[in-house]
Design a protein around this motif. Structure first.
Motif, PDB file in Angstrom:
ATOM      1  N   MET B  52       0.822  -1.219   0.000  1.00 58.88           N
ATOM      2  CA  MET B  52       0.000   0.000   0.000  1.00 58.88           C
ATOM      3  C   MET B  52       0.850   1.261   0.000  1.00 58.88           C
ATOM      4  O   MET B  52       0.328   2.360  -0.128  1.00 58.88           O
ATOM      5  N   LEU B  54       2.093   2.427   2.635  1.00 55.08           N
ATOM      6  CA  LEU B  54       1.955   3.061   3.948  1.00 55.08           C
ATOM      7  C   LEU B  54       3.265   2.931   4.692  1.00 55.08           C
ATOM      8  O   LEU B  54       3.606   3.737   5.552  1.00 55.08           O
ATOM      9  N   ALA B  74       0.154   6.879  -0.538  1.00 51.50           N
ATOM     10  CA  ALA B  74      -0.851   5.832  -0.365  1.00 51.50           C
ATOM     11  C   ALA B  74      -2.158   6.162  -1.069  1.00 51.50           C
ATOM     12  O   ALA B  74      -2.805   5.274  -1.628  1.00 51.50           O
ATOM     13  N   HIS B  75      -2.549   7.451  -1.067  1.00 50.51           N
ATOM     14  CA  HIS B  75      -3.857   7.758  -1.665  1.00 50.51           C
ATOM     15  C   HIS B  75      -3.845   7.500  -3.167  1.00 50.51           C
ATOM     16  O   HIS B  75      -4.851   7.097  -3.750  1.00 50.51           O
ATOM     17  N   ALA B  78      -4.266   3.814  -3.648  1.00 45.90           N
ATOM     18  CA  ALA B  78      -5.670   3.446  -3.463  1.00 45.90           C
ATOM     19  C   ALA B  78      -6.490   3.851  -4.690  1.00 45.90           C
ATOM     20  O   ALA B  78      -7.375   3.131  -5.124  1.00 45.90           O
ATOM     21  N   ARG B  79      -6.172   5.022  -5.236  1.00 40.59           N
ATOM     22  CA  ARG B  79      -6.920   5.505  -6.407  1.00 40.59           C
ATOM     23  C   ARG B  79      -6.669   4.629  -7.634  1.00 40.59           C
ATOM     24  O   ARG B  79      -7.480   4.604  -8.551  1.00 40.59           O
ATOM     25  N   TYR B  84      -7.325  -1.556   0.903  1.00 38.72           N
ATOM     26  CA  TYR B  84      -6.613  -2.072   2.072  1.00 38.72           C
ATOM     27  C   TYR B  84      -7.549  -2.093   3.281  1.00 38.72           C
ATOM     28  O   TYR B  84      -8.167  -1.094   3.620  1.00 38.72           O
ATOM     29  N   PRO B  86      -7.186  -2.739   7.128  1.00 36.94           N
ATOM     30  CA  PRO B  86      -6.164  -2.952   8.148  1.00 36.94           C
ATOM     31  C   PRO B  86      -6.627  -3.895   9.251  1.00 36.94           C
ATOM     32  O   PRO B  86      -7.832  -4.015   9.503  1.00 36.94           O
TER      33      PRO B  86
END
Lengths: 620, 237
Positions: B52, B54, B74-75, B78-79, B84, B86
């Motif tokens: 990810m 992160l 990270a964003h 994700a996009r 994810y 957690p």
């Protein structure tokens, strides 16, 4: 009855601007966790920009349009500040951010001075709302009624934005867990920038909307920031309804205070804050803050070590050079170094509680000035001999610290800082407004040392002995078992408790000790100057010490000492410049971003890289 | 294996000075369900966080859909379609269930199943009943469902589930297993990290065992059955 209602309405009208500014600050804190000291500067900019626009744009539309445009302009300035200053330091420890925003205050002050000049400016009156209306026989300005009418709409608008829109949902989610919001695909950087825009714009609106009542001047940033912080802390950091309730409470109390208890005005809001925080440690509607919750954990602390041989030799050489100064230095140099040593001791006592205790005190001047005043009062009213009066300084300051500490150590983080600020402001107002005893603004004079110390050189050596002795003693305490226990409470209060350390007691004792050492510095100060004035108790004095500790390097006691020496030596030279605030502000911001370890930390890092100092060894 | 959607290539990740991932490599095919197995501290969570971004890997590459995503914020990851979930769940307790879902919402993505709030409520009826409640007073199982639903709102092509069976009641675990199989049917690629071998075998096509941040086994569960020594060495059964 009519008078009461009129006063109530004035209070509510005053609450409008206060709420606008406070809601902006609260919003920014809620999402970014940055305590933006420069928020008052945005308010000031809003007033000046609004004024300029009102002079250009005519009529109703011009007036209200100017207010809106001022808000937008200030919002954009806020965005610039956010991108340039804050983005690089979001993950830095809280103190760094505070100091950086303090640098922004200084920069904006001088830029405002350059742009609009030093003259206070009168605000224009709102077109169509110039008159007064009589309510039960008492005159109430129409503009006040307009402000009272506007505030609920602002509150409603913000409430709608925060609870009903996607932006609001993201803001609230980010308030709780920014990283997770990012992992779900939201670009936090822009969310933060957006929130900063909104928060700054609200401050700008507040500044512009109060123009018909207050105008614009260069002191309005500092004048409002104390009140705004009080409001936000009373309401609970990050809570908009809390900020609203507290704005109304403080504004109304203030109006009644001015009318019925004029001598209480400076203290009143801080008393309210102290009471609220004692009963509700996180404000009326606030949420508990957990340290490290937001990922702002700095680098792990290096283990501390005693001085090595080189360190001892260097220290010895400096002491020797200073002790022999009377043989080769001018009296002026002795006076200057007396000042420097006193300031170093004061800064070292703050560094002790701040770095070893992890307790960021914003009101440390109350102990410095407090100790000085205790000595001065003893001399003035009881003719106490200097030797005894001098001892009363650390004892008196220690006593104040024990009392204040009892309230403060229940809190942590920002709330702790704010409560110490409140108490220091309380003590300052007490001294300032209780003129019969303390001399008020005129201070206390003729506080001279005993005959055997009256000579400049004698007092210089005395200061050197006591001042350096105090600093060495502080070092000693840091390296004692008590110092270990204190650092354990800083690193993990819970684990410290589990190993049998009475966390509160250790912090309390440390707080009292730091206060005592600051009082010692205050005692040295008052007898070196022969007088004491309330400005030694001011917030600015506490901030001087914070900046010094920060510039020198937060993590080491030697940092505080080096920073103190550096600051006192350049202060004279610096304040002679026309735009010294701009210079100092830029230096502070630069240090935060480029060399966050301060003078000493950076010097050591460079030394390590060059192989001059072994890793981990060095000057603690 | 189908065409790989995710390739993890010689990854080294650190927490401060602690070396957690030690040259870890594995890949996951489109539509596959892969279980990351290993003991506590083996590096499962760090693997997920490193994918990810992160946790920023210090060396090595992560490729998603053929594209190198190493070092992205990270964003952005994700996009691009990585979802994810957690282990600690991290639901927003001050927000209602509907608002929690709103945070995760992203546009429809090609080649990935599309989820609406209503579809997710159908999948997790418990959430539907409490849609206006805040995240505070929820059981472990409900929290787990909410985190998964929240991530699905982003319409990911690959779902990272960190220890989905931990701390929830056995009945719910079974329900969770059925849900994951349903994701597979929808064409979603899933990586789950697990300590529960039984659960992993029920949902996953393949096992990747890690220990000390290194890959120790990569193969089917049938193969794993034939090598009890591997199981005994690296899993606490």
């Amino acid at each position: 009855m009519g008078l009461l209602i009129a006063q109530l309405l004035t209070g509510l009208a005053n609450a409008a601007a206060l709420f606008l500014v406070a809601s902006g600050l609260s919003l920014i804190f809620g999402v970014t966790r940055i305590v933006n000291f420069a928020h008052g500067s945005f308010y000031m900019l809003g007033a000046y920009i609004g004024l300029t626009l009102m002079n250009i744009l005519p009529g109703h539309v011009g007036f209200w349009g100017s207010i809106l445009l001022a808000g937008i302009a200030v919002g954009l300035i806020g965005v610039v500040v956010e991108i340039l200053v804050l983005r690089p330091i979001y993950r830095a420890p809280e103190l760094f951010q505070l100091v950086a925003t303090f640098g922004v205050i200084l920069v904006i002050q001088d830029l405002t001075l350059m742009t609009w000049g030093a003259e206070d400016q009168l605000g224009p009156r709102a077109p169509g709302l110039r008159g007064v209306i009589r309510i039960l026989g008492e005159p109430v300005p129409l503009y006040d009624l307009a402000l009272i009418g506007i505030t609920p709409f602002v509150l409603f608008g913000l409430w709608w934005l925060i609870t009903k829109t996607r932006l609001g949902v993201l803001v609230r989610a980010a308030t709780q867990d920014r990283e997770m919001v990012g992992a779900l695909g939201v670009n936090q950087s822009w969310l933060f920038t957006g929130v900063f825009f909104l928060g700054s714009a609200l401050a700008g609106l507040g500044g512009a909307i109060q123009l018909p009542k207050g105008g614009a001047d260069l002191l309005m940033d500092f004048n409002i920031i104390a009140a705004v912080f009080v409001v936000v802390v009373i309401g609970g950091m990050g809570s908009l309804p809390g900020a609203f309730i507290a704005s109304v409470l403080i504004s109304v109390l203030n109006v009644f205070g001015v009318a019925y208890l004029p001598s209480s005005t400076l203290v009143l809001m801080f008393v309210v804050m102290a009471i609220v925080l004692t009963v509700r440690p996180f404000g009326l509607l606030g949420r508990e803050e957990v340290a490290g919750e937001h990922g702002q954990v700095g680098e792990p602390e290096r283990p501390i070590r005693p001085f090595g041989l080189t360190g001892r030799l260097i220290f010895g050489a400096i002491v020797l050079a200073l002790a022999l100064l009377p043989l080769y230095g001018s009296p002026f140099a002795q006076v200057l170094i007396t000042d420097i040593v006193i300031f170093c001791l004061f800064a070292a006592s703050l560094q002790f509680i701040l770095a070893s205790g992890g307790l960021v005190s914003f009101g440390h001047a109350m102990f410095f000035g407090g100790g000085a005043y205790v000595s001065a009062l003893a001399v003035t009213y009881a003719d106490t001999p200097m030797e005894l009066a001098f001892l009363l300084a650390p004892l008196g300051a220690g006593l104040i610290a024990i009392l204040v500490g009892w309230f403060c150590i229940r809190l942590s983080g920002v709330y702790f800082a704010m409560l110490t600020l409140a108490f220091s402001q309380l003590i300052w107002s007490l001294v300032f407004q209780w003129g019969e005893v303390t001399g008020g603004d005129d201070g206390l004079v003729n506080i001279w040392p005993a005959a055997w110390l009256s000579d400049t050189t004698a007092y210089y050596l005395f200061t050197l002995l006591v001042g350096l002795g105090g600093i060495v003693f502080l070092r000693h305490v840091i390296h004692s078992p008590f110092g270990y226990a204190l650092r354990a409470t800083r690193d993990s209060a819970r684990q410290a408790e589990a190993t049998g350390i009475d966390v509160r007691r250790v912090q309390w004792v440390a707080f009292a000790f730091a206060g005592m050492m600051a009082g010692l510095a205050g005692g040295l100060f008052v007898f070196s100057k022969g007088s004491i004035f309330p400005n030694e108790l001011e917030i600015a004095k506490s901030f001087d010490a914070l900046i010094v500790v920060f510039l020198g390097g937060v993590k080491t006691l030697s940092g505080a000492v080096v920073g103190g020496a550096f600051f006192e030596s350049v202060k004279d030279w610096l304040t002679r410049l026309e735009y010294w605030r701009l210079v100092l502000g830029l230096v502070i911001i630069g240090v935060v971003i480029v060399a966050p370890e301060g003078i000493v930390g950076t010097a050591r890092r460079v030394g390590e890289r060059l192989g001059l100092v072994k890793e981990g060894e060095g000057t603690r | 294996m189908a065409e790989p959607i995710l390739e993890v290539d010689a990854l080294h990740s650190f927490y401060g000075k602690a070396h957690i991932l030690n040259g870890l490599s594995f890949s996951v095919g489109r539509g596959e369900v892969v279980a990351l197995l290993g003991r506590n501290g083996a590096g499962k969570t760090t693997t997920m966080k490193s994918v990810m971004q992160l946790v920023r890997p210090r060396e090595g590459k992560v490729r998603f859909g053929g594209e190198d995503i190493t070092g992205w914020p990270a964003h952005r990851v994700a996009r691009r379609g990585l979802g994810y979930v957690p282990e600690e769940r991290r639901i927003f307790t001050d927000l209602t269930i509907l608002e929690n879902l709103e945070v995760g919402r992203q546009a429809r993505r090609e080649g990935a199943p599309f989820w609406t709030v209503e579809a997710l409520f159908e999948l997790f009826p418990n959430l539907s009943e409490r849609r206006h409640n805040r995240g505070k007073a929820m059981s472990g199982g409900e929290q787990q469902m909410l985190t998964i639903a929240r991530t699905l709102m982003g319409n990911p092509g690959l779902l990272l589930l960190d220890e989905p069976s931990e701390g929830i009641a056995p009945v719910i675990v079974e329900q969770m297993a059925r849900t994951i199989l349903r994701f597979k049917d929808e064409g979603l690629t899933v990586i789950i990290s697990e300590q529960n071998l039984h659960f992993a075998r029920a949902v996953a096509d393949r096992a990747v065992i890690i220990e000390g941040g290194e890959k120790k086994f990569d193969g089917s569960f049938a193969e794993l059955e034939n090598h009890p020594e591997i199981r005994d060495a690296y899993l606490s059964v």
